[in-house]
Motif scaffolding. Structure first.
Motif, PDB file in Angstrom:
ATOM      1  N   ALA A 330       0.830  -1.213   0.000  1.00  0.00           N
ATOM      2  CA  ALA A 330       0.000   0.000   0.000  1.00  0.00           C
ATOM      3  C   ALA A 330       0.860   1.257   0.000  1.00  0.00           C
ATOM      4  N   ILE A 331       1.843   1.320   0.881  1.00  0.00           N
ATOM      5  CA  ILE A 331       2.567   2.594   0.991  1.00  0.00           C
ATOM      6  C   ILE A 331       3.466   2.864  -0.217  1.00  0.00           C
ATOM      7  N   LEU A 332       3.920   1.800  -0.869  1.00  0.00           N
ATOM      8  CA  LEU A 332       4.822   2.041  -1.998  1.00  0.00           C
ATOM      9  C   LEU A 332       4.092   2.503  -3.257  1.00  0.00           C
ATOM     10  N   THR A 333       2.758   2.562  -3.199  1.00  0.00           N
ATOM     11  CA  THR A 333       2.053   3.079  -4.373  1.00  0.00           C
ATOM     12  C   THR A 333       1.778   4.582  -4.227  1.00  0.00           C
ATOM     13  N   VAL A 334       2.159   5.146  -3.087  1.00  0.00           N
ATOM     14  CA  VAL A 334       1.901   6.569  -2.855  1.00  0.00           C
ATOM     15  C   VAL A 334       3.219   7.345  -2.980  1.00  0.00           C
ATOM     16  N   GLN A 376      -1.046  12.044   4.637  1.00  0.00           N
ATOM     17  CA  GLN A 376      -1.360  11.069   5.682  1.00  0.00           C
ATOM     18  C   GLN A 376      -2.719  10.395   5.409  1.00  0.00           C
ATOM     19  N   GLU A 377      -3.685  11.216   5.048  1.00  0.00           N
ATOM     20  CA  GLU A 377      -5.015  10.647   4.775  1.00  0.00           C
ATOM     21  C   GLU A 377      -4.990   9.700   3.578  1.00  0.00           C
ATOM     22  N   SER A 378      -4.240  10.081   2.559  1.00  0.00           N
ATOM     23  CA  SER A 378      -4.254   9.204   1.378  1.00  0.00           C
ATOM     24  C   SER A 378      -3.546   7.877   1.702  1.00  0.00           C
ATOM     25  N   LEU A 379      -2.531   7.936   2.552  1.00  0.00           N
ATOM     26  CA  LEU A 379      -1.877   6.686   2.964  1.00  0.00           C
ATOM     27  C   LEU A 379      -2.821   5.825   3.789  1.00  0.00           C
ATOM     28  N   GLU A 380      -3.527   6.468   4.712  1.00  0.00           N
ATOM     29  CA  GLU A 380      -4.472   5.709   5.547  1.00  0.00           C
ATOM     30  C   GLU A 380      -5.523   5.033   4.682  1.00  0.00           C
ATOM     31  N   GLU A 381      -6.028   5.785   3.711  1.00  0.00           N
ATOM     32  CA  GLU A 381      -7.045   5.220   2.811  1.00  0.00           C
ATOM     33  C   GLU A 381      -6.510   4.021   2.045  1.00  0.00           C
ATOM     34  N   LYS A 382      -5.293   4.174   1.523  1.00  0.00           N
ATOM     35  CA  LYS A 382      -4.683   3.077   0.728  1.00  0.00           C
ATOM     36  C   LYS A 382      -4.547   1.818   1.576  1.00  0.00           C
ATOM     37  N   ILE A 383      -4.038   2.005   2.797  1.00  0.00           N
ATOM     38  CA  ILE A 383      -3.820   0.830   3.662  1.00  0.00           C
ATOM     39  C   ILE A 383      -5.166   0.223   4.057  1.00  0.00           C
ATOM     40  N   GLU A 384      -6.114   1.089   4.396  1.00  0.00           N
ATOM     41  CA  GLU A 384      -7.430   0.589   4.812  1.00  0.00           C
ATOM     42  C   GLU A 384      -8.119  -0.167   3.677  1.00  0.00           C
ATOM     43  N   ASP A 385      -7.931   0.314   2.448  1.00  0.00           N
ATOM     44  CA  ASP A 385      -8.504  -0.373   1.275  1.00  0.00           C
ATOM     45  C   ASP A 385      -7.995  -1.799   1.175  1.00  0.00           C
ATOM     46  N   ILE A 386      -6.691  -1.954   1.398  1.00  0.00           N
ATOM     47  CA  ILE A 386      -6.083  -3.285   1.248  1.00  0.00           C
ATOM     48  C   ILE A 386      -6.404  -4.180   2.439  1.00  0.00           C
ATOM     49  N   GLY A 388      -8.831  -3.597   4.949  1.00  0.00           N
ATOM     50  CA  GLY A 388     -10.192  -3.588   5.456  1.00  0.00           C
ATOM     51  C   GLY A 388     -10.208  -3.295   6.942  1.00  0.00           C
ATOM     52  N   LEU A 389      -9.347  -2.401   7.366  1.00  0.00           N
ATOM     53  CA  LEU A 389      -9.153  -2.148   8.788  1.00  0.00           C
ATOM     54  C   LEU A 389      -8.721  -0.695   8.955  1.00  0.00           C
ATOM     55  N   THR A 390      -9.239   0.002   9.967  1.00  0.00           N
ATOM     56  CA  THR A 390      -8.782   1.381  10.134  1.00  0.00           C
ATOM     57  C   THR A 390      -7.398   1.393  10.789  1.00  0.00           C
ATOM     58  N   VAL A 391      -6.531   2.206  10.255  1.00  0.00           N
ATOM     59  CA  VAL A 391      -5.173   2.306  10.810  1.00  0.00           C
ATOM     60  C   VAL A 391      -4.810   3.774  10.942  1.00  0.00           C
ATOM     61  N   LYS A 392      -3.795   4.018  11.763  1.00  0.00           N
ATOM     62  CA  LYS A 392      -3.326   5.384  11.895  1.00  0.00           C
ATOM     63  C   LYS A 392      -1.949   5.461  11.245  1.00  0.00           C
ATOM     64  N   VAL A 393      -1.755   6.463  10.408  1.00  0.00           N
ATOM     65  CA  VAL A 393      -0.429   6.652   9.808  1.00  0.00           C
ATOM     66  C   VAL A 393       0.238   7.834  10.483  1.00  0.00           C
ATOM     67  N   ARG A 394       1.499   7.660  10.875  1.00  0.00           N
ATOM     68  CA  ARG A 394       2.242   8.801  11.413  1.00  0.00           C
ATOM     69  C   ARG A 394       3.414   9.070  10.471  1.00  0.00           C
ATOM     70  N   LEU A 395       3.429  10.275   9.891  1.00  0.00           N
ATOM     71  CA  LEU A 395       4.535  10.622   9.000  1.00  0.00           C
ATOM     72  C   LEU A 395       5.712  11.058   9.853  1.00  0.00           C
ATOM     73  N   VAL A 396       6.860  10.481   9.578  1.00  0.00           N
ATOM     74  CA  VAL A 396       8.028  10.851  10.377  1.00  0.00           C
ATOM     75  C   VAL A 396       9.097  11.468   9.482  1.00  0.00           C
ATOM     76  N   GLU A 397      10.045  12.116  10.128  1.00  0.00           N
ATOM     77  CA  GLU A 397      11.085  12.854   9.386  1.00  0.00           C
ATOM     78  C   GLU A 397      11.941  11.927   8.532  1.00  0.00           C
ATOM     79  N   PRO A 398      12.492  12.463   7.447  1.00  0.00           N
ATOM     80  CA  PRO A 398      13.411  11.649   6.646  1.00  0.00           C
ATOM     81  C   PRO A 398      14.510  11.067   7.536  1.00  0.00           C
ATOM     82  N   LYS A 399      14.885   9.841   7.276  1.00  0.00           N
ATOM     83  CA  LYS A 399      16.010   9.134   7.950  1.00  0.00           C
ATOM     84  C   LYS A 399      15.750   8.811   9.421  1.00  0.00           C
ATOM     85  N   SER A 400      14.493   8.881   9.875  1.00  0.00           N
ATOM     86  CA  SER A 400      14.304   8.618  11.303  1.00  0.00           C
ATOM     87  C   SER A 400      13.978   7.155  11.606  1.00  0.00           C
ATOM     88  N   ILE A 401      13.686   6.362  10.587  1.00  0.00           N
ATOM     89  CA  ILE A 401      13.443   4.932  10.846  1.00  0.00           C
ATOM     90  C   ILE A 401      14.763   4.183  10.642  1.00  0.00           C
TER      91      ILE A 401
END
Ligand code: DLL
Length: 419
Positions: A330-334, A376-386, A388-401
């Motif tokens: 899901a996230i790699l399509t955004v 953030q909303e478009s990511l949440e929608e994409k993940i929820e579509d795949i 079928g579950l509500t999720v929360k997306v938190r955008l974090v700074e570049p290089k923080s993961i």
């Protein structure tokens, strides 16, 4: 391989495992005392499955089927908890493994003219040495750099003219990112193809790696209990990973029953011709499907779909089955984000929650709240579509993961701490 040849191979493995007292007892329970008790495949399918627990109970050397003086090397599984499972190889096993890996590399066009940067870990993990011996068997130049030390990897990649890169897909991405940061352009490199595996990855991740490194990326699969890398590998022409003929695959459903060709289930593997640590019907816990046939590349036999996940990677969130690979897909399509993510699962009261940390790319890192909210909303929608579950997306700074130099850790399940 003909039906008769397969039966012959399976009988050989039975003969070999009968040398280990544990297997002798286990096989006696289903009335198998000698190799010739396997008259047809139905007899073979009576054999109880081998589980990781069987290996644990016999830690460290209890399932070796040759005397210790014949064992020339050990490797171990990369599990992080408890005792590792230890596997032993005779000199012939090492030769066979090298041949299998060399065949796979040959199929993707690697020759004695290639310079192969082996950036899988060397040690008890099978990745480094498995690829290394395969390269030497082929006559290619192996650079035994092992994993990590990223700046050095880049220097060597450029200065030694590496044409093939072998590492986990997550590390390949990290290397791509580090090359961009170091200002090393593609033209300064000779890299042509990558041999990536040891962890699940999606087709979206493959596209990302191929685009950023400017190479073809192929999938290699294996596990220490069966041999190491090379059990199966993609070619450049067909679909899926070709299973080497020294491994007999079965796919079972969750109750242990066989499923028809092409149906997803758990991969169960039997080694053929392995001496030190032969394995019968080993439950890999990996989810895939298999099909039999001929590929345009010349391979004839079993081919498996890429492993999307392990049975035990499945998260059950509010009753819904979730695999990390679905989130990755899901996230790699955004656009606007980096392919680095972390899933945090928690429980508040009786309710499970799932939060996905997704890293912003340097370009989309902005103070514009509205823009970030939209992403953030478009990511949440994409993940929820795949899912079928509500999720929360938190955008974090570049290089923080945290970047991975070996197998990536994608999930933190805080519910386990609360049990
Ligand atoms: O990971 C062997 C290996 C090394 C394979 C280098 C490929 C390249 P283990 O540490 O024993 O061995 O872990 C085996 O890793 O059961 C799968 O769950 C996972 N795995 C390995 N290759 C892939 C792949 C090595 N290509 C476990 N796709 C296996 C998905 C993979 N999962």
């Amino acid at each position: 391989m003909s039906h008769e040849e397969l039966l012959k191979g399976l009988r050989k493995t039975v003969e070999q495992v009968l040398k280990a007292p544990y297997y002798k007892k286990k096989l006696a329970q289903v009335d198998i005392h000698y190799p010739h008790d396997i008259k047809k495949l139905d007899d073979f399918w009576k054999i109880p499955l081998t589980e990781k627990e069987d290996l644990r109970q016999n830690y460290p050397f209890g399932l070796f089927a040759e005397p210790m003086e014949k064992i020339v090397r050990v490797h171990a599984s990369s599990g992080t908890t408890g005792k590792p499972t230890v596997v032993g190889y005779t000199r012939d096993d090492i030769k066979l493994w090298a041949k299998i890996v060399a065949n796979g590399l040959r199929r993707i066009g690697v020759t004695s003219n290639d310079v192969v940067q082996v950036a899988y870990g060397y040690g008890l993990f099978t990745g480094g040495m498995g690829l290394h011996y395969g390269c030497e068997e082929l006559g290619a130049l192996a650079i035994p750099i092992s994993g990590g030390n990223t700046q050095r990897q880049l220097m060597i990649m450029r200065d030694f003219g590496s044409t093939v890169l072998c590492c986990t897909p997550s590390y390949a991405l990290y290397l791509a990112e580090s090359l961009e940061e170091a200002g090393i352009s593609r033209d300064e490199l000779k890299l042509r193809v990558g041999v990536f595996g040891a962890e699940p990855w999606t087709d979206q991740m493959r596209d990302e790696i191929e685009a950023r490194l400017g190479i073809r990326a192929v999938d290699i699969y294996g596990l220490s209990e069966i041999m190491g890398p090379g059990v199966s590998m993609e070619c450049l022409k067909g679909e899926g990973l070709h299973i080497d003929e020294h491994f007999y695959p079965e796919i079972l459903d969750k109750d242990g029953n066989p499923v028809p060709e092409g149906t997803d289930g758990e991969l169960v593997l039997t080694s053929i011709d392995k001496k030190g640590f032969p394995v019968l019907r080993y439950r890999t816990k990996d989810l895939t499907s298999i099909s039999y046939g001929q590929c345009v590349c010349g391979h004839h036999g079993w081919t498996m779909k890429r492993v999307s996940a392990r049975v035990d990677d499945m998260l059950i969130i509010r009753g819904v089955n979730v695999f990390p690979s679905q989130v990755e897909e899901a996230i790699l399509t955004v656009g606007g984000i980096e392919p680095h993510y972390l899933i945090i699962v928690d429980r508040e009261g009786n309710l499970d929650s799932m939060e996905v940390l997704v890293e912003l790319s340097a370009d989309s890192f902005t103070d514009e709240i509205r823009q970030l909210e939209e992403l953030q909303e478009s990511l949440e929608e994409k993940i929820e579509d795949i899912l079928g579950l509500t999720v929360k997306v938190r955008l974090v700074e570049p290089k923080s993961i945290t970047r991975s130099e070996g197998k990536a850790k994608r999930v933190i399940d805080k519910r386990q701490e609360k049990l």
